[in-house]
Design a protein around this motif. Sequence first.
Motif, PDB file in Angstrom:
ATOM      1  N   SER A 117       0.838  -1.208   0.000  1.00 50.10           N
ATOM      2  CA  SER A 117       0.000   0.000   0.000  1.00 50.10           C
ATOM      3  C   SER A 117       0.868   1.251   0.000  1.00 50.10           C
ATOM      4  O   SER A 117       0.570   2.236  -0.677  1.00 50.10           O
ATOM      5  N   LYS A 118       1.979   1.208   0.744  1.00 50.61           N
ATOM      6  CA  LYS A 118       2.878   2.362   0.790  1.00 50.61           C
ATOM      7  C   LYS A 118       3.590   2.553  -0.539  1.00 50.61           C
ATOM      8  O   LYS A 118       3.771   3.672  -1.019  1.00 50.61           O
ATOM      9  N   LYS A 119       3.959   1.433  -1.177  1.00 49.57           N
ATOM     10  CA  LYS A 119       4.674   1.490  -2.455  1.00 49.57           C
ATOM     11  C   LYS A 119       3.826   2.115  -3.550  1.00 49.57           C
ATOM     12  O   LYS A 119       4.318   2.906  -4.363  1.00 49.57           O
ATOM     13  N   TYR A 120       2.533   1.797  -3.566  1.00 50.85           N
ATOM     14  CA  TYR A 120       1.660   2.307  -4.621  1.00 50.85           C
ATOM     15  C   TYR A 120       0.802   3.498  -4.185  1.00 50.85           C
ATOM     16  O   TYR A 120      -0.052   3.963  -4.947  1.00 50.85           O
ATOM     17  N   GLY A 121       1.018   3.990  -2.964  1.00 46.02           N
ATOM     18  CA  GLY A 121       0.307   5.187  -2.524  1.00 46.02           C
ATOM     19  C   GLY A 121      -1.186   4.994  -2.352  1.00 46.02           C
ATOM     20  O   GLY A 121      -1.979   5.888  -2.655  1.00 46.02           O
ATOM     21  N   VAL A 122      -1.606   3.816  -1.883  1.00 43.17           N
ATOM     22  CA  VAL A 122      -3.020   3.566  -1.626  1.00 43.17           C
ATOM     23  C   VAL A 122      -3.165   3.095  -0.184  1.00 43.17           C
ATOM     24  O   VAL A 122      -2.183   2.785   0.485  1.00 43.17           O
ATOM     25  N   SER A 123      -4.406   3.042   0.303  1.00 44.29           N
ATOM     26  CA  SER A 123      -4.626   2.634   1.688  1.00 44.29           C
ATOM     27  C   SER A 123      -4.805   1.121   1.788  1.00 44.29           C
ATOM     28  O   SER A 123      -5.117   0.446   0.798  1.00 44.29           O
ATOM     29  N   LEU A 124      -4.631   0.590   3.009  1.00 44.06           N
ATOM     30  CA  LEU A 124      -4.847  -0.831   3.240  1.00 44.06           C
ATOM     31  C   LEU A 124      -6.292  -1.206   2.920  1.00 44.06           C
ATOM     32  O   LEU A 124      -6.573  -2.245   2.330  1.00 44.06           O
ATOM     33  N   ALA A 125      -7.238  -0.314   3.310  1.00 38.69           N
ATOM     34  CA  ALA A 125      -8.653  -0.580   3.072  1.00 38.69           C
ATOM     35  C   ALA A 125      -8.957  -0.690   1.579  1.00 38.69           C
ATOM     36  O   ALA A 125      -9.747  -1.531   1.148  1.00 38.69           O
ATOM     37  N   GLN A 126      -8.316   0.174   0.771  1.00 35.03           N
ATOM     38  CA  GLN A 126      -8.536   0.130  -0.670  1.00 35.03           C
ATOM     39  C   GLN A 126      -8.014  -1.186  -1.267  1.00 35.03           C
ATOM     40  O   GLN A 126      -8.679  -1.813  -2.087  1.00 35.03           O
ATOM     41  N   LEU A 127      -6.805  -1.607  -0.850  1.00 33.05           N
ATOM     42  CA  LEU A 127      -6.251  -2.871  -1.342  1.00 33.05           C
ATOM     43  C   LEU A 127      -7.173  -4.038  -1.005  1.00 33.05           C
ATOM     44  O   LEU A 127      -7.417  -4.920  -1.838  1.00 33.05           O
ATOM     45  N   LYS A 128      -7.699  -4.044   0.221  1.00 36.50           N
ATOM     46  CA  LYS A 128      -8.586  -5.133   0.625  1.00 36.50           C
ATOM     47  C   LYS A 128      -9.872  -5.118  -0.195  1.00 36.50           C
ATOM     48  O   LYS A 128     -10.370  -6.148  -0.635  1.00 36.50           O
ATOM     49  N   GLN A 129     -10.424  -3.915  -0.388  1.00 35.30           N
ATOM     50  CA  GLN A 129     -11.682  -3.787  -1.120  1.00 35.30           C
ATOM     51  C   GLN A 129     -11.529  -4.219  -2.579  1.00 35.30           C
ATOM     52  O   GLN A 129     -12.354  -4.964  -3.120  1.00 35.30           O
ATOM     53  N   TRP A 130     -10.457  -3.766  -3.239  1.00 36.80           N
ATOM     54  CA  TRP A 130     -10.240  -4.085  -4.649  1.00 36.80           C
ATOM     55  C   TRP A 130      -9.968  -5.563  -4.876  1.00 36.80           C
ATOM     56  O   TRP A 130     -10.231  -6.093  -5.952  1.00 36.80           O
ATOM     57  N   ASN A 131      -9.402  -6.235  -3.841  1.00 35.88           N
ATOM     58  CA  ASN A 131      -9.018  -7.633  -4.027  1.00 35.88           C
ATOM     59  C   ASN A 131      -9.887  -8.610  -3.237  1.00 35.88           C
ATOM     60  O   ASN A 131      -9.606  -9.800  -3.184  1.00 35.88           O
ATOM     61  N   LEU A 133     -10.263  -8.978  -0.044  1.00 34.20           N
ATOM     62  CA  LEU A 133      -9.569  -9.573   1.102  1.00 34.20           C
ATOM     63  C   LEU A 133     -10.321  -9.279   2.398  1.00 34.20           C
ATOM     64  O   LEU A 133     -10.788  -8.167   2.608  1.00 34.20           O
ATOM     65  N   LYS A 134     -10.425 -10.274   3.264  1.00 30.10           N
ATOM     66  CA  LYS A 134     -11.081 -10.073   4.558  1.00 30.10           C
ATOM     67  C   LYS A 134     -10.067  -9.986   5.689  1.00 30.10           C
ATOM     68  O   LYS A 134     -10.421  -9.742   6.835  1.00 30.10           O
ATOM     69  N   SER A 135      -8.806 -10.199   5.385  1.00 26.51           N
ATOM     70  CA  SER A 135      -7.735 -10.087   6.373  1.00 26.51           C
ATOM     71  C   SER A 135      -6.493  -9.555   5.671  1.00 26.51           C
ATOM     72  O   SER A 135      -6.520  -9.262   4.476  1.00 26.51           O
ATOM     73  N   ASP A 136      -5.394  -9.413   6.429  1.00 27.56           N
ATOM     74  CA  ASP A 136      -4.143  -8.913   5.854  1.00 27.56           C
ATOM     75  C   ASP A 136      -3.299 -10.036   5.242  1.00 27.56           C
ATOM     76  O   ASP A 136      -2.183  -9.802   4.799  1.00 27.56           O
ATOM     77  N   MET A 137      -3.818 -11.268   5.226  1.00 25.73           N
ATOM     78  CA  MET A 137      -3.056 -12.417   4.720  1.00 25.73           C
ATOM     79  C   MET A 137      -2.925 -12.352   3.195  1.00 25.73           C
ATOM     80  O   MET A 137      -3.902 -12.156   2.473  1.00 25.73           O
TER      81      MET A 137
END
Length: 320
Positions: A117-131, A133-137
């Motif tokens: 998320s830091k590398k691509y300048g997006v939030s953790l919530a956005q990464l989870k939503q787009w993919n 994901l229900k956890s950080d795994m």
Amino acid sequence: MIGAAGFMLAGPVQSASAKTVTVKSGDTVWQLATKYGVSMSQLEKSNHLKNGVIYAGQKLVLSSSKATTTNTTTTTTKTTTKKANAAAASVSSLSSTSTATASTYTVKSGDTLWKISKKYGVSLAQLKQWNGLKSDMIAVGQKLAVKKAAATSTAYSSATVTTTPKATKSATTTAKKATTKAATTSTTTKATTTKADAAATTSVASYAVSLVSKNIPYVWGGASLKGMDCSGLTQYVYAHTTGVSLPHNTVAQEKMVSKHSVGSAVPGDLLFWGASGATYHVGIYIGNNEYVNAPVPGENVQIATISKYFAPSFAGTVNG
């Protein structure tokens, strides 16, 4: 058709303004980025920050832009009512739509959602939503969408024709409706993103990661932002996320968890070092073989990678 009516349209003009926020005690770059709907990389780049270090009273620039305003310059000429009506109808229907293609990233060994998320300048919530994901795994070789496909539209208001006031009024009304709809869509999208980002703050793993940027020193017996030891860190994180009150002692914390193997740990679980009933260190698992802990005197709260040289003995899920 526009040329026949004698119209000349100027392209859309965008205006942007920068907002600032004053850092308060306890704030982190991650928290401010989440609160104001911007990425950590944007904040760091806009304010020339290094390693996410900020201080109380510091003024930070928030990258934000106002809604696009479309201006139309009209050149009025004399023409027949029939031509003017046709031109006005044509101009009012003009729009352009462009779609950005979603980009993907393949997870590599050592990656975490936080790092990506830091590398691509997006939030953790956005990464989870787009993919979905229900956890950080995440797993090595997994493909993640790191850029959301989005559509943008630009509507052009119609020109004014002195000889056809009826056509002008109709075209102007159509343009206003299009502008209002675009503004409403933008507001709804921003509200949804902000809500999703706010939800991420309740994650034990995400909150633990946010403390890394606060430069919290190791202090024996400490359990605050001024300093904390390993069990003080886990106690502080759980108190500020789930509301669970953990005792300030590794052995006592063992009694608050359902124990299982390190290999089956999920983000938010506690990792213990030492035999059951005689543990001497504890940390918070954040996924992908990494954990947050307060290691030893002289070092700050930090992210570490599980290795054979310093591997936890077992993991435990905190009982609510």
